[in-house]
Enzyme design. Structure first.
Site, PDB file in Angstrom:
ATOM      1  N   CYS A   1     -71.437 -13.251 -16.339  1.00  0.00           N
ATOM      2  CA  CYS A   1     -70.535 -12.189 -16.779  1.00  0.00           C
ATOM      3  C   CYS A   1     -70.222 -12.357 -18.255  1.00  0.00           C
ATOM      4  O   CYS A   1     -70.631 -13.328 -18.888  1.00  0.00           O
ATOM      5  CB  CYS A   1     -69.256 -12.153 -15.949  1.00  0.00           C
ATOM      6  SG  CYS A   1     -68.044 -13.406 -16.407  1.00  0.00           S
TER       7      CYS A   1
ATOM      8  N   CYS B   1     -64.103 -18.501 -20.035  1.00  0.00           N
ATOM      9  CA  CYS B   1     -63.120 -18.658 -18.960  1.00  0.00           C
ATOM     10  C   CYS B   1     -63.337 -19.949 -18.187  1.00  0.00           C
ATOM     11  O   CYS B   1     -62.402 -20.459 -17.578  1.00  0.00           O
ATOM     12  CB  CYS B   1     -63.130 -17.451 -18.032  1.00  0.00           C
ATOM     13  SG  CYS B   1     -64.283 -17.565 -16.654  1.00  0.00           S
TER      14      CYS B   1
ATOM     15  N   CYS C   1     -65.118  -9.980 -12.374  1.00  0.00           N
ATOM     16  CA  CYS C   1     -65.651 -11.317 -12.087  1.00  0.00           C
ATOM     17  C   CYS C   1     -66.517 -11.198 -10.841  1.00  0.00           C
ATOM     18  O   CYS C   1     -66.044 -10.737  -9.797  1.00  0.00           O
ATOM     19  CB  CYS C   1     -64.519 -12.317 -11.868  1.00  0.00           C
ATOM     20  SG  CYS C   1     -65.099 -13.945 -11.320  1.00  0.00           S
TER      21      CYS C   1
ATOM     22  N   TYR D   1     -54.834 -33.129   7.662  1.00  0.00           N
ATOM     23  CA  TYR D   1     -54.795 -32.188   6.528  1.00  0.00           C
ATOM     24  C   TYR D   1     -55.289 -30.830   7.049  1.00  0.00           C
ATOM     25  O   TYR D   1     -56.189 -30.214   6.488  1.00  0.00           O
ATOM     26  CB  TYR D   1     -55.681 -32.655   5.372  1.00  0.00           C
ATOM     27  CG  TYR D   1     -55.406 -34.041   4.828  1.00  0.00           C
ATOM     28  CD1 TYR D   1     -54.368 -34.263   3.939  1.00  0.00           C
ATOM     29  CD2 TYR D   1     -56.200 -35.120   5.192  1.00  0.00           C
ATOM     30  CE1 TYR D   1     -54.130 -35.532   3.411  1.00  0.00           C
ATOM     31  CE2 TYR D   1     -55.966 -36.399   4.681  1.00  0.00           C
ATOM     32  CZ  TYR D   1     -54.934 -36.591   3.796  1.00  0.00           C
ATOM     33  OH  TYR D   1     -54.702 -37.853   3.289  1.00  0.00           O
TER      34      TYR D   1
ATOM     35  N   CYS E   1     -64.458 -31.545  -0.564  1.00  0.00           N
ATOM     36  CA  CYS E   1     -64.805 -30.644  -1.667  1.00  0.00           C
ATOM     37  C   CYS E   1     -65.117 -31.423  -2.942  1.00  0.00           C
ATOM     38  O   CYS E   1     -65.282 -30.831  -4.010  1.00  0.00           O
ATOM     39  CB  CYS E   1     -63.689 -29.630  -1.927  1.00  0.00           C
ATOM     40  SG  CYS E   1     -62.103 -30.368  -2.369  1.00  0.00           S
TER      41      CYS E   1
END
Length: 480
Positions: A72, A77, A170, A327, A433
């Site tokens: 993009c 960013c 985006c 979690y 992650c």
């Protein structure tokens, strides 16, 4: 001998976990932001150490076959760390990253890592958009009139700064999120609404958060504000409703989140429903989940099902096992497994998420799941030592067979890993992650009697440097 400011030409041979190109100049390892593997580039060294250096990209002298046009035009960013790299190569890089981290940080020799699962259409996949808001600062005129110094910007922070890059579109975000951002931008300009100014600690609007339920089309808009309300708020609701409807979605909830403190947290504790419902409903497969403003939910619903199916496979459930979901967030993984489990007990520190988890159990007709509010690293040892007034929870913890760990990026608290080992579960399904903290915790668990079996990477975040991994560990000397 290399010095700061020196220019050199290098070939990019690899890429770091942060998405920087890596090349060598006479044995010196050079990190190059903006370069991709295979590029021949000219760089200027900005910081030189004994064995490595950081640099600034001056030119791409010979473009790699893996280089593509940036995803993009929102320059700077920082959201798409791999936005100029071919998607297939992104997948290869992430799979390699998981394997390398398990080897170097986890101490494993030739770990079994399944081929990464990518997306057929790796665009518009995020169901949660989080936009900081800015007007370039504010000024107080005579008479106490507060005015914006610039035009409203709703977008993302520039790399390593708090400067907001205005983002008109985006390709990672849903059409609903971008429509909401555009409506807010127009509303602020028309009604002279101020944005938060860090320097003076004044201004109203701080963040726009948009949650999109892809399975139902429902949308929640959360406005994080430094105040108790928004002037002419009904006009904003109508503008948001119209814009989101035109994008093909349905605005079902508009929430004000009050945040007046200086902490780095995005949201405050208090939420006020400005319009519609306090929650939205999402569907994944045959299951439904209620989502509230502050609860955690996987951001990629398409890959979430892939991830959860993998976790379910690794859990090896036959219908009788006791499962700990640690979690647990809004309970999605535990509830996803409940049909094949004996009992599921989830532990989560965010009270609203626990409330959501209990509601989600009711919505889906699940009666064999319980959820406990508290820090997992504190609650699990307590439950193990003291039991619980709910006999179902006490029995599940005392006789747990499987533990599902889904910690934040920082990984698991060592106390939790020790508690899981004390419970004596036969299997651990670790959803991560961050490959680095996953590898660290795999090594800790090895010292607590668990051995690594295999890992399965899932590309939850195309065009970014992040990768999700499901990892299976088992008790040592246990036949799988």
């Amino acid at each position: 001998m290399f010095e700061k400011g020196q220019k050199c030409q290098i070939r990019i041979e690899d890429m770091s976990h942060e998405g920087q190109g890596i090349g060598r100049a006479d044995g010196l390892t050079v990190f190059v932001p903006g370069a991709v593997i295979g590029d021949l580039v000219t760089v200027e060294l900005t910081k030189v150490k004994k064995r490595f250096a950081f640099s600034r990209l001056l030119s791409v002298d010979e473009a790699s076959s893996y280089r593509i046009e940036p995803l993009c035009a929102a320059v700077g960013c920082g959201g798409c760390g791999l936005g100029n790299l071919d998607y297939q190569r992104q997948l290869e890089l992430k799979e390699k990253q998981v394997r390398d981290k398990l080897t170097r940080l986890g101490g494993l020799e030739d770990p079994v890592v399944r081929p990464i699962v990518g997306m057929e259409e790796p665009f518009r996949y995020r169901n949660k958009a989080q936009f900081p808001i800015s007007t370039g600062g504010i000024i107080t005129r005579k008479g106490g009139i507060v005015e914006n110094l610039g035009e409203p910007a709703v977008g993302f922070y520039k790399v390593k700064s708090h400067e907001v890059v205005n983002c008109i579109d985006c390709m990672l975000q849903s059409e609903a999120a971008m429509a909401a951002a555009d409506a807010l931008r127009r509303f602020m300009a028309e009604d002279n609404i101020t944005a938060w100014d860090e320097r003076w600690e004044k201004g109203l609007l701080r963040h726009l958060i948009v949650k999109t339920a892809f399975g139902t089309g429902e949308v929640m808009v959360i406005l994080v504000i430094n105040g108790k309300g928004i002037p002419n708020g009904q006009k904003l609701v109508e503008m948001l409703d119209e814009a989101i409807y035109e994008a093909g979605f349905s605005l079902e909830s508009v929430v004000l989140n009050i945040k007046k403190d200086k902490t780095s947290r995005i949201m405050g504790e208090e939420c006020i429903t400005l319009a519609g419902k306090p929650t939205i409903l999402e569907q994944v497969g045959k299951m439904s989940f209620e989502i509230s403003p502050q609860s955690f939910y996987q951001v990629n619903p398409v890959q979430m099902k892939v991830l959860y199916d993998q976790a379910l496979e690794y859990a090896g459930l036959t219908g009788t096992e006791n499962v700990l979901d640690l979690y647990c967030g809004v309970g999605t993984i535990g509830l996803y497994c409940a049909e094949r489990a004996g009992t599921v007990v989830g532990i989560e520190s965010v009270k609203n998420a626990v409330l959501d988890a209990n509601r989600n159990a009711v919505i889906n007709g699940i009666v064999n799941a319980r959820f406990v509010c508290g820090r997992a690293e504190e609650e699990l040892p307590r439950l193990l030592a003291e039991g619980d007034s709910d006999d179902v929870i006490a029995d599940c913890v005392q006789n747990a067979d499987v533990a599902i760990l889904d910690p934040p990026r920082a990984g698991c608290d060592p106390r939790l890993l020790e508690a899981v080992a004390d419970v004596g579960v036969k299997r651990i399904v670790y959803v991560s992650c961050d490959p680095a903290t996953l590898a660290r915790d795999v090594k800790v668990l090895a010292g607590l009697g668990y051995e690594f079996v295999e890992a399965a990477p899932v590309d939850m975040f195309p065009w970014t440097v992040s990768v999700e991994t499901v990892c299976l560990l088992s008790q040592k000397n246990l036949t799988m």
